[in-house]
Design a protein around this motif. Structure first.
Motif, PDB file in Angstrom:
ATOM      1  N   GLU A 255      -0.112 -13.811   3.682  1.00 26.66           N
ATOM      2  CA  GLU A 255      -1.398 -13.147   3.893  1.00 26.66           C
ATOM      3  C   GLU A 255      -2.207 -13.857   4.976  1.00 26.66           C
ATOM      4  O   GLU A 255      -2.786 -13.210   5.866  1.00 26.66           O
TER       5      GLU A 255
ATOM      6  N   LYS B 128      -2.992 -11.866   8.455  1.00 30.91           N
ATOM      7  CA  LYS B 128      -4.398 -11.644   8.826  1.00 30.91           C
ATOM      8  C   LYS B 128      -4.650 -12.130  10.250  1.00 30.91           C
ATOM      9  O   LYS B 128      -5.318 -11.475  11.030  1.00 30.91           O
TER      10      LYS B 128
ATOM     11  N   SER C 294      -5.052  -9.348  13.334  1.00 29.63           N
ATOM     12  CA  SER C 294      -6.487  -9.248  13.626  1.00 29.63           C
ATOM     13  C   SER C 294      -6.723  -8.892  15.085  1.00 29.63           C
ATOM     14  O   SER C 294      -6.009  -9.344  15.979  1.00 29.63           O
TER      15      SER C 294
ATOM     16  N   TYR D   4      -9.555  -7.001  11.058  1.00 33.45           N
ATOM     17  CA  TYR D   4      -8.287  -6.875  10.341  1.00 33.45           C
ATOM     18  C   TYR D   4      -8.356  -5.716   9.367  1.00 33.45           C
ATOM     19  O   TYR D   4      -9.323  -5.560   8.630  1.00 33.45           O
TER      20      TYR D   4
ATOM     21  N   GLU E   7      -7.240  -4.363   6.058  1.00 36.23           N
ATOM     22  CA  GLU E   7      -6.777  -5.012   4.824  1.00 36.23           C
ATOM     23  C   GLU E   7      -5.488  -4.448   4.242  1.00 36.23           C
ATOM     24  O   GLU E   7      -4.749  -5.165   3.586  1.00 36.23           O
TER      25      GLU E   7
END
Length: 197
Positions: free
Chosen positions: A76, A80, A84, A90, A92
């Motif tokens: 994660e 991210k 991004s 970003y 989700e």
């Protein structure tokens, strides 16, 4: 050695994929529950392929509890940063975190997939299936092709094995044609090529 914030990427099954495949779960048609994929040699320099190398990848990366909370957290962090955008930030839902937590919680970190393969060392003509991969849990339909990036690495040992076999066939042919058939009859032709890939 400095370890990045997202941990050891080469030992995290969540990160051993092409980045675009991380988002594929968003692109399957609603109601998808089973994905069945196959690997074949489409052709090349030789009409036959000697299949080799799958067992290593299964044992090294896919056996046992390979999904952990730490690996999910590290993936994660990485995704991210990777996905991004400096202006839009970003999105989700790109990283399928809940699906990986499902594998961790419901499957005890074991990947719900089945692989069926021809025996390693088998020689087949190209355009034949070498192995298949499918999900065994309808919630994990996205996992089948997520694993493709890792499993296509089987092409390297298969290619080395196929080329070595073809080179041995050439050596054997010319040993026989140049008047040294006893070399072949005594098995010494097996020591005429030392190829370590």
């Amino acid at each position: 050695d400095v370890v990045p914030l997202w941990g050891d990427t080469f030992n995290n099954i969540l990160m051993l994929t092409d980045s675009y495949k991380v988002t594929h779960h968003l692109q399957y048609p609603p109601g998808t529950s089973l994905v069945y994929s196959y690997f074949e040699c489409r052709g090349g320099a030789y009409e036959e392929v000697c299949f080799f190398g799958l067992q290593y990848f299964i044992k090294r990366y896919l056996t046992g509890s390979v999904v952990t909370q730490e690996k999910i957290d590290n993936a994660e962090i990485y995704f991210k940063k990777h996905f991004s955008h400096p202006v839009w930030g970003y999105q989700e839902n790109l990283f399928n975190k809940e699906a990986w937590k499902y594998i961790l919680d419901k499957k005890k970190g074991k990947l719900p997939v089945t692989i069926k393969a021809i025996p390693e060392g088998t020689v087949v003509t190209y355009k034949n299936v070498l192995f298949t991969l499918e999900n065994t849990d309808p919630q994990c339909y996205w996992l089948t092709n997520y694993l493709e990036t890792l499993l296509v690495q089987v092409w390297y040992p298969t290619t080395v094995c196929t080329q070595s076999r073809e080179q041995k066939k050439i050596i054997t042919k010319y040993l026989k044609e140049t008047g040294t058939p006893e070399v072949v009859e005594n098995g010494l032709h097996l020591f005429k090529l030392h190829d370590f890939g």
